[in-house]
Motif scaffolding. Structure first.
Motif: not given
Length: 100
Positions: A4-25
Motif C-alpha cells: 500500500x505504501x509503495x502504491x501511495x508513493x507512486x500515486x503521489x509522484x504521478x499527481x506531482x507529474x500531472x500538476x507540472x504538466x498542467x502548469x507547463x501546458x
C-alpha cells in the motif's frame, strides 16, 4: 505485489507529474491567448461579454403582485401568491376580494 505504501508513493509522484504538466501546458495556452488578444486588439468585453448582460441574466427583477384580497377587520392584504395568511385559510376567498 506492491504494498500500500509503495502504491501511495507512486500515486503521489504521478499527481506531482500531472500538476507540472498542467502548469507547463497552461503557460503555453496563456501565451497563445495573450498573443491573440494583442494581435486583434481584443478587450475583456470582447472575450467575456459585457458585465451588464451578465448582471441582467443572473438577477431576475420582478415587481410585487398587486393585492387581490383584503382582511376587512385589520386591512391586511394578500396577492393570492405564496402561503395563505391565517385570516383567509379555510374560508371562501370571494368574501375577501378587493373590488376594482
Amino acid at each position: 505485489m506492491a504494498t500500500y505504501l509503495e502504491l501511495k508513493a507512486q500515486a503521489d509522484s504521478l499527481l506531482r507529474q500531472a500538476e507540472e504538466a498542467r502548469r507547463a501546458e497552461m503557460k503555453v495556452i496563456i501565451d497563445q491567448i495573450r498573443a491573440s488578444v494583442a494581435e486583434y486588439g481584443l478587450t475583456p468585453e470582447d472575450v467575456f461579454g459585457s458585465k451588464r448582460a451578465i448582471r441582467r441574466t443572473n438577477t431576475a427583477q420582478t415587481s410585487p403582485s398587486a393585492p387581490k384580497y383584503r382582511n376587512p377587520i385589520t386591512g391586511a392584504t394578500w396577492s393570492g401568491r405564496g402561503r395563505q395568511p391565517e385570516w383567509i385559510k379555510g374560508k371562501r376567498r370571494e368574501r375577501f376580494l378587493i373590488e376594482t
